[in-house]
Scaffold this active site. Structure first.
Site, PDB file in Angstrom:
ATOM      1  CB  THR A 190       0.366  -3.892  10.287  1.00  0.00           C
ATOM      2  OG1 THR A 190      -0.829  -4.591   9.965  1.00  0.00           O
ATOM      3  CG2 THR A 190       1.453  -4.251   9.294  1.00  0.00           C
ATOM      4  N   GLY A 195       0.776  -1.244   0.000  1.00  0.00           N
ATOM      5  CA  GLY A 195       0.000   0.000   0.000  1.00  0.00           C
ATOM      6  C   GLY A 195       0.803   1.287   0.000  1.00  0.00           C
ATOM      7  CG  ASP A 198      -7.699   0.095  10.002  1.00  0.00           C
ATOM      8  OD1 ASP A 198      -8.365   0.009  11.040  1.00  0.00           O
ATOM      9  OD2 ASP A 198      -8.227   0.044   8.881  1.00  0.00           O
ATOM     10  CB  THR A 199      -6.125  -2.543  14.260  1.00  0.00           C
ATOM     11  OG1 THR A 199      -5.019  -3.207  13.627  1.00  0.00           O
ATOM     12  CG2 THR A 199      -7.415  -2.948  13.575  1.00  0.00           C
ATOM     13  N   GLY A 200      -3.506  -0.555  14.042  1.00  0.00           N
ATOM     14  CA  GLY A 200      -2.164  -0.303  14.564  1.00  0.00           C
ATOM     15  C   GLY A 200      -1.371  -1.584  14.775  1.00  0.00           C
ATOM     16  CG  ASP A 251      -6.120  -3.219  -1.480  1.00  0.00           C
ATOM     17  OD1 ASP A 251      -5.683  -2.828  -0.381  1.00  0.00           O
ATOM     18  OD2 ASP A 251      -6.528  -4.383  -1.665  1.00  0.00           O
ATOM     19  CD  GLU A 286       2.095   0.453   6.709  1.00  0.00           C
ATOM     20  OE1 GLU A 286       1.623   0.763   5.608  1.00  0.00           O
ATOM     21  OE2 GLU A 286       1.925  -0.665   7.203  1.00  0.00           O
ATOM     22  CG  ASP A 287      -1.010   2.031   3.029  1.00  0.00           C
ATOM     23  OD1 ASP A 287      -0.466   1.475   4.002  1.00  0.00           O
ATOM     24  OD2 ASP A 287      -1.867   1.470   2.334  1.00  0.00           O
TER      25      ASP A 287
HETATM   26  C1  PRP Z   1      -2.713  -2.347   5.247  1.00  0.00           C
HETATM   27  C2  PRP Z   1      -1.842  -1.107   5.389  1.00  0.00           C
HETATM   28  C3  PRP Z   1      -1.127  -1.344   6.687  1.00  0.00           C
HETATM   29  C4  PRP Z   1      -2.116  -2.125   7.493  1.00  0.00           C
HETATM   30  C5  PRP Z   1      -2.796  -1.221   8.471  1.00  0.00           C
HETATM   31  O1  PRP Z   1      -1.950  -3.357   4.689  1.00  0.00           O
HETATM   32  O2  PRP Z   1      -0.950  -0.984   4.327  1.00  0.00           O
HETATM   33  O3  PRP Z   1       0.047  -2.102   6.507  1.00  0.00           O
HETATM   34  O4  PRP Z   1      -3.084  -2.665   6.586  1.00  0.00           O
HETATM   35  O5  PRP Z   1      -3.716  -1.920   9.231  1.00  0.00           O
HETATM   36  P1  PRP Z   1      -3.580  -2.158  10.792  1.00  0.00           P
HETATM   37  O6  PRP Z   1      -3.184  -0.839  11.411  1.00  0.00           O
HETATM   38  O7  PRP Z   1      -4.978  -2.568  11.168  1.00  0.00           O
HETATM   39  O8  PRP Z   1      -2.593  -3.225  11.059  1.00  0.00           O
HETATM   40  P2  PRP Z   1      -2.531  -4.710   4.054  1.00  0.00           P
HETATM   41  O9  PRP Z   1      -2.237  -5.830   4.985  1.00  0.00           O
HETATM   42  O10 PRP Z   1      -3.971  -4.500   3.652  1.00  0.00           O
HETATM   43  O11 PRP Z   1      -1.601  -4.901   2.779  1.00  0.00           O
HETATM   44  P3  PRP Z   1      -1.336  -3.934   1.534  1.00  0.00           P
HETATM   45  O12 PRP Z   1      -0.434  -2.819   2.020  1.00  0.00           O
HETATM   46  O13 PRP Z   1      -0.655  -4.819   0.539  1.00  0.00           O
HETATM   47  O14 PRP Z   1      -2.670  -3.398   1.040  1.00  0.00           O
END
Ligand code: PRP
Length: 175
Positions: free
Chosen positions: A105, A42, A101-103, A157, A97-98
């Protein structure tokens, strides 16, 4: 169901915001070499635009990490599909990072990278969705706070589509 994308931030607005973020980062690191870590997939559009505006000596590396497996619910378990190529010990690193969200990752990525003893490790994310936060994570640079809507474009996406939109939009579904 028909998918419709409504523009939230235009291409020009995003470019301006990225230039501001780059300004903050340039101010902070000055001449210090900075190692940029792109979390695939992303963040790739944001990553390249940000990198081009940085003025210190920059190196780049890529990591593919996800806590989502195939679905839309974060599993809380980090899967590294591609690790960094180069060591980061003793280097000033910036994770790009793009979206936070929940944080989960970023929390797990940061913990994993911190164990490799970088000189410093900061985070720059284009978007932040604080209403969805489950894991506490400190982010030094944020482009925009966004509401809990389905955001696409500029790397983000829906079922792997819309990543190449040059703007940031909200995806809506119509009968
Ligand atoms: C998305 C985004 C972050 C993560 C954020 O990645 O790029 O890495 O989710 O979410 P979180 O804060 O809830 O962890 P995704 O796994 O969808 O992969 P992508 O970057 O290939 O779209």
């Amino acid at each position: 169901m028909k998918e419709i994308v409504h523009e939230m931030f235009s291409e020009e607005q995003v470019a301006e915001r990225i230039a501001q973020l780059a300004g903050q980062i340039n101010e902070k690191y000055r001449e210090e070499p900075l190692h940029l870590i792109c979390i695939l997939r992303g963040s790739v559009f944001f990553f390249t635009e940000l990198a081009k505006r940085l003025t210190m000596p920059v190196t780049i590396d890529f990591m593919a990490a996800s806590s989502y497996e195939d679905g839309t619910v974060s599993t809380g378990k980090l899967e590294i599909r591609k690790d960094l190529d180069d060591p980061i010990e003793g280097r000033h690193c910036l994770i790009v990072e793009d979206i936070v969200d929940t944080g989960k990752t970023l929390c797990m990525v940061k913990k994993m990278l911190q164990a490799r003893n970088p000189a410093s490790l900061e985070i720059c994310a284009l978007l932040d969705k604080p209403s969805r936060r489950e894991a506490e994570i400190e982010t030094e640079y944020i482009g925009y706070e966004v509401p809990d809507q389905f955001i696409v474009g500029y790397g983000l996406d829906y079922a792997q589509k819309y990543r190449n939109l040059p703007y940031i939009g909200v995806l809506e579904f119509e009968e």
